[in-house]
Design a protein around this motif. Structure first.
Motif, PDB file in Angstrom:
ATOM      1  N   LYS A   1      -6.739  -2.101   3.617  1.00 44.61           N
ATOM      2  CA  LYS A   1      -7.108  -0.719   3.908  1.00 44.61           C
ATOM      3  C   LYS A   1      -6.335   0.306   3.098  1.00 44.61           C
ATOM      4  CE  LYS A   1      -8.455  -1.786   8.677  1.00 44.61           C
ATOM      5  NZ  LYS A   1      -8.226  -1.493  10.115  1.00 44.61           N
ATOM      6  N   THR A   2      -5.148  -0.028   2.598  1.00 42.56           N
ATOM      7  CA  THR A   2      -4.313   0.953   1.913  1.00 42.56           C
ATOM      8  C   THR A   2      -3.702   0.353   0.657  1.00 42.56           C
ATOM      9  OG1 THR A   2      -2.339   0.321   3.174  1.00 42.56           O
ATOM     10  CG2 THR A   2      -3.699   2.110   4.064  1.00 42.56           C
ATOM     11  N   LEU A   3      -3.183   1.256  -0.177  1.00 43.87           N
ATOM     12  CA  LEU A   3      -2.399   0.906  -1.351  1.00 43.87           C
ATOM     13  C   LEU A   3      -1.053   1.610  -1.180  1.00 43.87           C
ATOM     14  CD1 LEU A   3      -2.483  -0.530  -4.146  1.00 43.87           C
ATOM     15  CD2 LEU A   3      -3.170   1.658  -5.115  1.00 43.87           C
ATOM     16  N   GLU A   4       0.036   0.848  -1.068  1.00 45.96           N
ATOM     17  CA  GLU A   4       1.325   1.416  -0.699  1.00 45.96           C
ATOM     18  C   GLU A   4       2.373   1.127  -1.762  1.00 45.96           C
ATOM     19  OE1 GLU A   4       2.612   0.750   3.259  1.00 45.96           O
ATOM     20  OE2 GLU A   4       0.581   0.424   4.035  1.00 45.96           O
ATOM     21  N   LEU A   5       3.237   2.126  -1.992  1.00 47.49           N
ATOM     22  CA  LEU A   5       4.412   1.977  -2.838  1.00 47.49           C
ATOM     23  C   LEU A   5       5.628   1.960  -1.926  1.00 47.49           C
ATOM     24  CD1 LEU A   5       2.233   3.096  -4.883  1.00 47.49           C
ATOM     25  CD2 LEU A   5       4.165   4.003  -6.166  1.00 47.49           C
ATOM     26  N   VAL A   6       6.290   0.811  -1.877  1.00 44.41           N
ATOM     27  CA  VAL A   6       7.437   0.633  -0.997  1.00 44.41           C
ATOM     28  C   VAL A   6       8.700   0.770  -1.837  1.00 44.41           C
ATOM     29  CG1 VAL A   6       8.609  -0.922   0.600  1.00 44.41           C
ATOM     30  CG2 VAL A   6       6.101  -0.878   0.494  1.00 44.41           C
ATOM     31  N   GLY A   7       9.537   1.748  -1.526  1.00 39.35           N
ATOM     32  CA  GLY A   7      10.771   1.961  -2.267  1.00 39.35           C
ATOM     33  C   GLY A   7      11.771   0.845  -2.024  1.00 39.35           C
ATOM     34  N   ARG A   8      12.330   0.283  -3.092  1.00 40.91           N
ATOM     35  CA  ARG A   8      13.290  -0.813  -2.970  1.00 40.91           C
ATOM     36  C   ARG A   8      14.721  -0.300  -2.808  1.00 40.91           C
ATOM     37  NH1 ARG A   8      12.000  -4.437  -8.049  1.00 40.91           N
ATOM     38  NH2 ARG A   8      13.858  -5.499  -7.252  1.00 40.91           N
ATOM     39  N   GLU A   9      14.902   0.993  -2.898  1.00 45.09           N
ATOM     40  CA  GLU A   9      16.195   1.619  -2.639  1.00 45.09           C
ATOM     41  C   GLU A   9      15.978   2.792  -1.700  1.00 45.09           C
ATOM     42  OE1 GLU A   9      18.224   2.562  -6.245  1.00 45.09           O
ATOM     43  OE2 GLU A   9      17.567   0.738  -7.256  1.00 45.09           O
ATOM     44  N   GLU A  10      17.043   3.188  -1.003  1.00 43.96           N
ATOM     45  CA  GLU A  10      16.906   4.215   0.023  1.00 43.96           C
ATOM     46  C   GLU A  10      16.454   5.558  -0.545  1.00 43.96           C
ATOM     47  OE1 GLU A  10      20.459   4.530   2.236  1.00 43.96           O
ATOM     48  OE2 GLU A  10      20.313   2.521   3.121  1.00 43.96           O
ATOM     49  N   LYS A  11      16.875   5.872  -1.771  1.00 42.25           N
ATOM     50  CA  LYS A  11      16.530   7.182  -2.320  1.00 42.25           C
ATOM     51  C   LYS A  11      15.090   7.254  -2.798  1.00 42.25           C
ATOM     52  CE  LYS A  11      18.382   6.018  -6.910  1.00 42.25           C
ATOM     53  NZ  LYS A  11      19.314   6.444  -7.971  1.00 42.25           N
ATOM     54  N   PHE A  12      14.402   6.117  -2.839  1.00 37.74           N
ATOM     55  CA  PHE A  12      12.998   6.112  -3.249  1.00 37.74           C
ATOM     56  C   PHE A  12      12.157   5.861  -2.006  1.00 37.74           C
ATOM     57  CE2 PHE A  12      15.346   4.724  -7.014  1.00 37.74           C
ATOM     58  CZ  PHE A  12      14.911   5.666  -7.935  1.00 37.74           C
ATOM     59  N   GLY A  13      11.372   6.857  -1.635  1.00 41.42           N
ATOM     60  CA  GLY A  13      10.588   6.754  -0.414  1.00 41.42           C
ATOM     61  C   GLY A  13       9.312   5.949  -0.610  1.00 41.42           C
ATOM     62  N   ASN A  14       8.594   5.795   0.499  1.00 41.00           N
ATOM     63  CA  ASN A  14       7.330   5.074   0.482  1.00 41.00           C
ATOM     64  C   ASN A  14       6.172   6.059   0.326  1.00 41.00           C
ATOM     65  OD1 ASN A  14       9.010   2.964   1.005  1.00 41.00           O
ATOM     66  ND2 ASN A  14       8.263   2.575   3.086  1.00 41.00           N
ATOM     67  N   VAL A  15       5.132   5.599  -0.350  1.00 40.86           N
ATOM     68  CA  VAL A  15       3.927   6.400  -0.553  1.00 40.86           C
ATOM     69  C   VAL A  15       2.739   5.557  -0.112  1.00 40.86           C
ATOM     70  CG1 VAL A  15       2.509   7.701  -2.187  1.00 40.86           C
ATOM     71  CG2 VAL A  15       4.993   7.568  -2.518  1.00 40.86           C
ATOM     72  N   VAL A  16       1.894   6.119   0.754  1.00 43.29           N
ATOM     73  CA  VAL A  16       0.712   5.424   1.258  1.00 43.29           C
ATOM     74  C   VAL A  16      -0.526   6.114   0.697  1.00 43.29           C
ATOM     75  CG1 VAL A  16      -0.558   4.672   3.286  1.00 43.29           C
ATOM     76  CG2 VAL A  16       1.946   4.770   3.352  1.00 43.29           C
ATOM     77  N   LEU A  17      -1.350   5.345  -0.024  1.00 43.05           N
ATOM     78  CA  LEU A  17      -2.567   5.869  -0.624  1.00 43.05           C
ATOM     79  C   LEU A  17      -3.763   5.152  -0.004  1.00 43.05           C
ATOM     80  CD1 LEU A  17      -1.490   5.794  -4.392  1.00 43.05           C
ATOM     81  CD2 LEU A  17      -1.210   7.663  -2.760  1.00 43.05           C
ATOM     82  N   PRO A  18      -4.757   5.875   0.480  1.00 44.32           N
ATOM     83  CA  PRO A  18      -5.941   5.212   1.037  1.00 44.32           C
ATOM     84  C   PRO A  18      -6.784   4.587  -0.079  1.00 44.32           C
ATOM     85  CG  PRO A  18      -6.245   7.590   1.022  1.00 44.32           C
ATOM     86  CD  PRO A  18      -4.827   7.345   0.580  1.00 44.32           C
ATOM     87  N   LEU A  19      -7.338   3.428   0.202  1.00 43.76           N
ATOM     88  CA  LEU A  19      -8.229   2.785  -0.756  1.00 43.76           C
ATOM     89  C   LEU A  19      -9.592   3.460  -0.744  1.00 43.76           C
ATOM     90  CD1 LEU A  19      -7.490  -1.014  -0.177  1.00 43.76           C
ATOM     91  CD2 LEU A  19      -6.778   0.372  -2.115  1.00 43.76           C
ATOM     92  N   LEU A  20     -10.306   3.308  -1.828  1.00 38.39           N
ATOM     93  CA  LEU A  20     -11.674   3.807  -1.865  1.00 38.39           C
ATOM     94  C   LEU A  20     -12.525   3.058  -0.852  1.00 38.39           C
ATOM     95  CD1 LEU A  20     -12.477   4.210  -5.674  1.00 38.39           C
ATOM     96  CD2 LEU A  20     -11.952   5.991  -4.027  1.00 38.39           C
ATOM     97  N   GLU A  21     -13.531   3.734  -0.331  1.00 42.64           N
ATOM     98  CA  GLU A  21     -14.417   3.064   0.606  1.00 42.64           C
ATOM     99  C   GLU A  21     -15.183   1.931  -0.065  1.00 42.64           C
ATOM    100  OE1 GLU A  21     -16.916   5.970   2.345  1.00 42.64           O
ATOM    101  OE2 GLU A  21     -15.298   6.986   3.437  1.00 42.64           O
ATOM    102  N   ASP A  22     -15.482   2.089  -1.355  1.00 44.60           N
ATOM    103  CA  ASP A  22     -16.199   1.052  -2.090  1.00 44.60           C
ATOM    104  C   ASP A  22     -15.258   0.240  -2.972  1.00 44.60           C
ATOM    105  OD1 ASP A  22     -15.586   3.162  -3.699  1.00 44.60           O
ATOM    106  OD2 ASP A  22     -17.466   3.118  -4.838  1.00 44.60           O
ATOM    107  N   GLN A  23     -13.977   0.101  -2.552  1.00 43.97           N
ATOM    108  CA  GLN A  23     -13.008  -0.614  -3.384  1.00 43.97           C
ATOM    109  C   GLN A  23     -13.372  -2.086  -3.533  1.00 43.97           C
ATOM    110  OE1 GLN A  23     -10.615  -2.966  -2.147  1.00 43.97           O
ATOM    111  NE2 GLN A  23     -11.263  -2.901  -0.008  1.00 43.97           N
ATOM    112  N   ALA A  24     -14.178  -2.645  -2.622  1.00 37.77           N
ATOM    113  CA  ALA A  24     -14.569  -4.050  -2.750  1.00 37.77           C
ATOM    114  C   ALA A  24     -15.449  -4.293  -3.962  1.00 37.77           C
ATOM    115  CB  ALA A  24     -15.282  -4.507  -1.479  1.00 37.77           C
ATOM    116  N   ASP A  25     -16.034  -3.234  -4.532  1.00 37.10           N
ATOM    117  CA  ASP A  25     -16.885  -3.388  -5.716  1.00 37.10           C
ATOM    118  C   ASP A  25     -16.069  -3.543  -6.995  1.00 37.10           C
ATOM    119  OD1 ASP A  25     -19.033  -3.075  -4.042  1.00 37.10           O
ATOM    120  OD2 ASP A  25     -19.191  -0.925  -4.394  1.00 37.10           O
ATOM    121  N   TYR A  26     -14.753  -3.369  -6.925  1.00 43.04           N
ATOM    122  CA  TYR A  26     -13.911  -3.421  -8.115  1.00 43.04           C
ATOM    123  C   TYR A  26     -13.028  -4.667  -8.078  1.00 43.04           C
ATOM    124  CZ  TYR A  26     -15.361   1.429  -8.497  1.00 43.04           C
ATOM    125  OH  TYR A  26     -16.108   2.566  -8.597  1.00 43.04           O
TER     126      TYR A  26
END
Length: 709
Positions: A499-524
């Protein structure tokens, strides 16, 4: 039945034993080499014993040798006089065929199964060396199963009455195609279904030939259909390959550039799109035969960009006439040996901009559903080895069947304990719980970190503390699909869930970013993510084509704010449409293949509908199909096959082309004809009445030597 099985088994036993001994020797040598390597070079242990090339190659060659040889021997005896004494007894030919098949199949399974059971016993009980999973034996089991079509294919080859030289081996193409395709299926039961289906076709064909004695007239329709399927595959392959070789030879002789782009030459060149460091989508053009490249925006305005794939670029603005200016671009290699100069006309209104093009290394790529592509044949479905730095005394491996990370002491390869979600436990005191979820077979993670990527979470091994540190756990109701980390995002781990595309920070100073996937992402098929604009934004590229290229051919590019994850801009890449493929050259030998390719290209591949190109190719292919149809009809009429059979062979000629004509000559025996005393036309001698006038054969003239009146 029991006597038939026993007789056939005794005749084939020595050959089965010989094949088993030879196979056992090869498997033993491969297994010995694997054990020797594990004592001297621990990294060899990353290859499980039943997945080593030597053992799989031994079983594959054994399958071909034992299966084909036993099948040929059985077919040879069925064709000869060994069973002549049973033919006049109250034993049906079907019963004889069944007894022979049971004996042949039993000996084959024993000859292949005993070495396989020995390997499993050695690696699991007698001399353990590291992890073992019962699922790893499925690859070798499939190598045994795919030999079953070869048994009955060998019977068919030896029994069938070949009509012309070399045609007796045509069923080999079908049985090998079934075996190879079954072995390549990612799911074990898919391969079993293919083996079963191919075996049924070959069994019906071999049984029909045995029961009828090879006489095509006496065979039921289902037998003719099965035999025709086995022969058609070989003929179609031969016709297509032969036709392609003829076209390539004609091109070489005449220098006609018909096949310059491959077997199916698509006309037209697709437009290449590139992405700049600030997230702008630009069009890249390179004229064939001319040095240098030019770039424009999506509206066609010319741009000046720094091409990152070039080692050096010099841009000089020259004065032009009127309101136009001329930009001179000079590119040179690192050594300065090669250079190219291009002049680009730009208008002042376009305001040429300077920017950098992103290359492939700027993206972290994730393959959609790649964790499901490995199948049972990949050892990554069962184990995951971890590599540690420095002196190696304990090797750690995640065993999917146990759901734990197990440590093995080298070089003794004895277990030291296992790690579960709650921590380490000594050997004999297993952890109370296990890691859940399936293992991702091909995560796109790099570096020296020791990752364990599961559909339920991502963990990192701490070899010194002997624990698995949780890095990311899937949210309730979500499942991890793919994980990746590359130099493009060195401080983040990119995780794609369903359902999502997430960037998980490997250090404390780098936060996490949550990006929603396209509704038609299964076509790619692929998703690429790259930081742009100094890391303030994120560019996400959805694409269907391969990601090993700088050019963007399809899909869309989404720009997100790296701090908030909000969508800033979406740029859809215009649909790429190629011209109609050129298939009329070699497809005249197989018209239905060419017509099907044209329809597939226009209907499913989005090729431009070029009516002129389509019409002349359909005319050529249609004319070829009609010619082959008429050839089959004429031949069937001259052989007096009857109206219904003549129509069927005409349809096969229309559909299969040259292969249909060859199939007619391969399956139907050419009848002997004599002149009819009633109508004067030639008639088939094996028929009671003339097919032209329905008159019976005349009584031969008496000469006084007759015994019966």
């Amino acid at each position: 039945m029991r006597a038939i099985i026993w007789k056939q088994a005794r005749e084939l036993l020595r050959w089965a034993v010989l094949g088993m001994v030879v196979l056992g020797m090869f498997v033993g040598v491969a297994l010995t080499e694997w054990y020797d390597d594990t004592l001297s070079r621990p990294p060899v242990m990353t290859r499980l014993p039943l997945h080593t090339e030597g053992i799989l190659l031994a079983f594959s060659l054994g399958m071909i040798g034992i299966g084909l040889w036993l099948g040929k021997l059985t077919g040879y005896r069925a064709r000869g006089t060994e069973w002549a004494l049973l033919i006049h007894r109250p034993v049906s030919r079907t019963r004889i065929f069944a007894g022979m098949s049971v004996a042949m199949l039993g000996l084959y399974v024993a000859a292949m199964g005993i070495p396989l059971a020995g390997v499993i016993a050695v690696v699991h009980w007698i001399k353990p060396r590291g992890p073992f999973a019962w699922g790893t034996a499925l690859a070798a089991v499939m190598a045994v199963l795919v030999g079953i079509p070869l048994l009955f294919g060998g019977m068919l080859i030896m029994q069938r009455r070949a009509k012309w030289y070399g045609s007796m081996w045509l069923p080999a193409a079908f049985m090998l195609a079934v075996s190879v395709y079954a072995a390549k299926r990612p799911e074990f039961w898919h391969g079993v279904l293919w083996v079963f289906g191919g075996t049924v076709v070959l069994v019906v064909a071999a049984w029909g030939v045995f029961v009828s004695g090879g006489d095509e007239e006496k065979q039921p329709v289902v037998v003719k259909a099965a035999q025709g399927i086995t022969l058609s595959v070989g003929l179609l392959y031969g016709v297509l390959i032969g036709g392609l070789m003829l076209v390539l030879f004609a091109q070489y002789v005449t220098d006609y550039p018909f096949m310059k782009d491959g077997p199916i030459a698509f006309t037209g060149t697709p437009t290449d799109y590139r992405l700049t460091a600030d997230g702008q989508l630009v069009i890249e053009k390179h004229e064939v035969g001319k040095p240098g490249r030019t770039w424009t925006d999506l509206q066609g305005q010319a741009l000046l960009l720094e091409d990152s794939s070039r080692s050096k670029r010099t841009v000089t603005m020259l004065e032009g006439s009127g309101d136009d200016r001329i930009a001179q671009l000079e590119d040179s290699d690192t050594d300065g040996d090669h250079s190219a100069t291009t002049q680009l006309i730009t208008s002042p209104a376009s305001q040429p901009t300077a920017g950098k093009l992103l290359d492939n290394d700027a993206f972290v790529w994730l393959a959609q559903g790649s964790d499901r592509k490995g199948g049972y044949q990949e050892q990554r479905a069962y184990v995951r080895w971890f590599f540690t730095e420095g002196r190696v005394e304990v090797w750690w491996v995640y065993e999917a069947a146990l759901g734990r990370v197990v440590g093995y002491r080298w070089p003794e390869w004895t277990r030291v304990g296992s790690i579960g979600p709650e921590g380490f436990a000594e050997d004999g005191a297993e952890p109370k719980s296990r890691f859940r979820g399936r293992m991702l077979s091909n995560p796109n993670v790099m570096g020296k970190d020791l990752w364990l990527c599961l559909s339920s979470g991502v963990y990192q091994l701490d070899a010194e503390q002997r624990q698995m540190r949780p890095v990311y756990e899937a949210r309730p109701g979500q499942e991890i699909v793919q994980v990746g980390n590359r130099a493009a995002l060195p401080h983040h781990l990119v995780i794609q869930t369903d359902k999502t595309l997430e960037l998980v920070g490997r250090e404390e100073k780098f936060g996490n970013v949550v990006l929603p996937l396209l509704e038609d992402q299964a076509d790619y098929r692929y998703i690429g993510i790259a930081p742009i604009d100094g890391g303030r934004k994120l560019a996400v590229h959805y694409t269907r084509s391969s990601y090993y290229s700088d050019q963007l051919r399809d899909g869309c590019v989404l720009i997100y704010d790296a701090a908030t994850g909000q969508l800033v801009q979406r740029q859809d890449i215009p649909e790429q449409r190629r011209g109609v493929p050129m298939v009329a050259g070699f497809a005249v030998f197989e018209p239905s293949f060419g017509i099907g390719t044209l329809i597939w290209a226009v209907a499913w591949k989005g090729c431009e509908f070029d009516l002129k190109s389509m019409l002349w190719q359909f005319e050529v292919l249609g004319a070829a199909a009609v010619v082959f149809c008429l050839v089959n009809v004429v031949v069937a009429w001259r052989w007096a096959l009857g109206g219904r059979r003549m129509a069927w062979w005409g349809v096969l000629g229309l559909v299969m082309g040259l292969a249909g004509v060859l199939l007619l000559w391969c399956m139907v025996s050419r009848p002997v004809k004599v002149r009819c005393a009633s109508c004067g036309r030639k008639r088939v001698v094996r028929r009671e009445r003339c097919e032209h006038c329905a008159a019976e054969f005349g009584r031969p003239a008496e000469n006084g030597t007759e015994v019966f009146a």
